[in-house]
Motif scaffolding. Structure first.
Motif, mmCIF file in Angstrom:
data_model
loop_
_atom_site.group_PDB
_atom_site.id
_atom_site.type_symbol
_atom_site.label_atom_id
_atom_site.label_comp_id
_atom_site.label_asym_id
_atom_site.label_seq_id
_atom_site.Cartn_x
_atom_site.Cartn_y
_atom_site.Cartn_z
ATOM 1 N N PRO A 1 105.270 14.496 1.544
ATOM 2 C CA PRO A 1 104.732 15.805 1.158
ATOM 3 C C PRO A 1 103.621 16.233 2.108
ATOM 4 O O PRO A 1 102.709 15.460 2.412
ATOM 5 N N ASP A 2 103.706 17.474 2.612
ATOM 6 C CA ASP A 2 102.736 17.956 3.597
ATOM 7 C C ASP A 2 102.632 19.466 3.508
ATOM 8 O O ASP A 2 103.095 20.195 4.388
ATOM 9 N N GLY A 3 102.032 19.939 2.434
ATOM 10 C CA GLY A 3 101.839 21.372 2.286
ATOM 11 C C GLY A 3 103.157 22.121 2.245
ATOM 12 O O GLY A 3 104.054 21.791 1.472
ATOM 13 N N THR A 4 103.289 23.139 3.099
ATOM 14 C CA THR A 4 104.499 23.956 3.115
ATOM 15 C C THR A 4 105.458 23.536 4.224
ATOM 16 O O THR A 4 106.405 24.261 4.534
ATOM 17 N N ARG A 5 105.228 22.397 4.824
ATOM 18 C CA ARG A 5 106.117 21.904 5.897
ATOM 19 C C ARG A 5 106.945 20.740 5.377
ATOM 20 O O ARG A 5 106.455 19.880 4.651
ATOM 21 N N LEU A 6 108.218 20.721 5.765
ATOM 22 C CA LEU A 6 109.079 19.591 5.418
ATOM 23 C C LEU A 6 110.075 19.362 6.548
ATOM 24 O O LEU A 6 110.269 20.212 7.423
ATOM 25 N N GLU A 7 110.686 18.184 6.531
ATOM 26 C CA GLU A 7 111.653 17.815 7.561
ATOM 27 C C GLU A 7 112.968 17.392 6.919
ATOM 28 O O GLU A 7 112.976 16.702 5.898
ATOM 29 N N LEU A 8 114.055 17.810 7.540
ATOM 30 C CA LEU A 8 115.394 17.386 7.150
ATOM 31 C C LEU A 8 116.032 16.713 8.364
ATOM 32 O O LEU A 8 115.935 17.230 9.476
#
Length: 250
Positions: A68-75
């Protein structure tokens, strides 16, 4: 913090591709900025929707790879040559492009960083993606929870997050990473090559007496085999959580 998502309450959001990163010759990580993202738990996934100019749309589910990192995510997406969605995501999508998604989805196959009991992660192929989110969350929280990751992959060329996993395990005695090569090991490899069997699992996993929380993710055959082996070896079925995917990668 994200909770179990109910599909009826989810909304589609437009993410923006911030960066792309090749993990292997056939897998790419998409770094996404999602305005209004509510946050997620490690192990959850999202639905991704593509819509053509003529209005035709299709969607697939992809696990979240990041902590979890604010409004950033990785796929991280594994390309399927005959796939309808993955070739676009891994070969066409570029930084700055929009991408529709909804989530987070899932409340069962999740790990909570405040849980201090030992954790066993067993991954088959790209099933390592949601487990990597758990590893990264543990690192981000400086959690002392002891974790063992058993990662089954075909060859060294198919290993996702190779350098990151190596570095994380080298600097943390409470994190152990074991690679199981099913088709061929790296040069100088002296370990066995083949599928994860009962003997190797018993050697690499926590003993049942440690009562670990077990997370198993990968193709259906891998997940069923490993889950059954864990039960046969004395692990509590109630502490084994599984996530599987079929040929569509959905």
């Amino acid at each position: 913090m994200a909770r179990a998502a109910v599909l009826g309450r989810l909304i589609w959001r437009v993410a923006r591709v911030a960066a792309v990163r090749d993990e292997t010759p056939t897998a790419r990580t998409l770094v996404l900025d999602v305005d209004g993202w509510p946050g997620h738990l490690p192990g959850q996934h999202v639905d991704v929707r593509l819509t053509a100019a003529d209005g035709y749309s299709t969607q697939r589910s992809y696990s979240i790879a990041s902590a979890p990192d604010g409004t950033r995510l990785e796929l991280t997406v594994q390309r399927l040559d005959d796939g309808e969605v993955s070739p676009y995501l891994t070969q066409v999508l570029r930084p700055g492009d929009p991408l529709e998604l909804r989530g987070p989805i899932g409340g069962w196959f999740v790990w909570h960083p405040e849980d201090a009991t030992p954790v066993l992660l067993a991954a088959g192929g790209s099933g390592v993606v949601p487990l990597m989110a758990m590893v990264r969350t543990r690192v981000a929280h400086a959690s002392p929870t002891p974790v063992r990751l058993i990662y089954s992959t075909r060859t060294p060329d198919t290993v996702l997050y190779r350098d990151e996993l190596r570095q994380a395990a080298a600097g943390d005695p409470q994190l152990r990473v074991d690679l199981v090569y099913t088709r061929g090991g790296p040069a100088g490899w002296s370990g066995p090559v083949g599928r994860l069997d009962a003997s190797r699992l018993a050697t690499l996993a926590w003993p049942p007496g440690a009562a670990p929380g077990c997370f198993v993710c990968g193709p259906t055959g891998f997940v069923e085999a490993v889950a059954n082996l864990l039960v046969d070896q004395g692990h509590d079925p109630q502490r084994i959580r599984t996530e599987r995917f079929g040929p569509s990668g959905g």
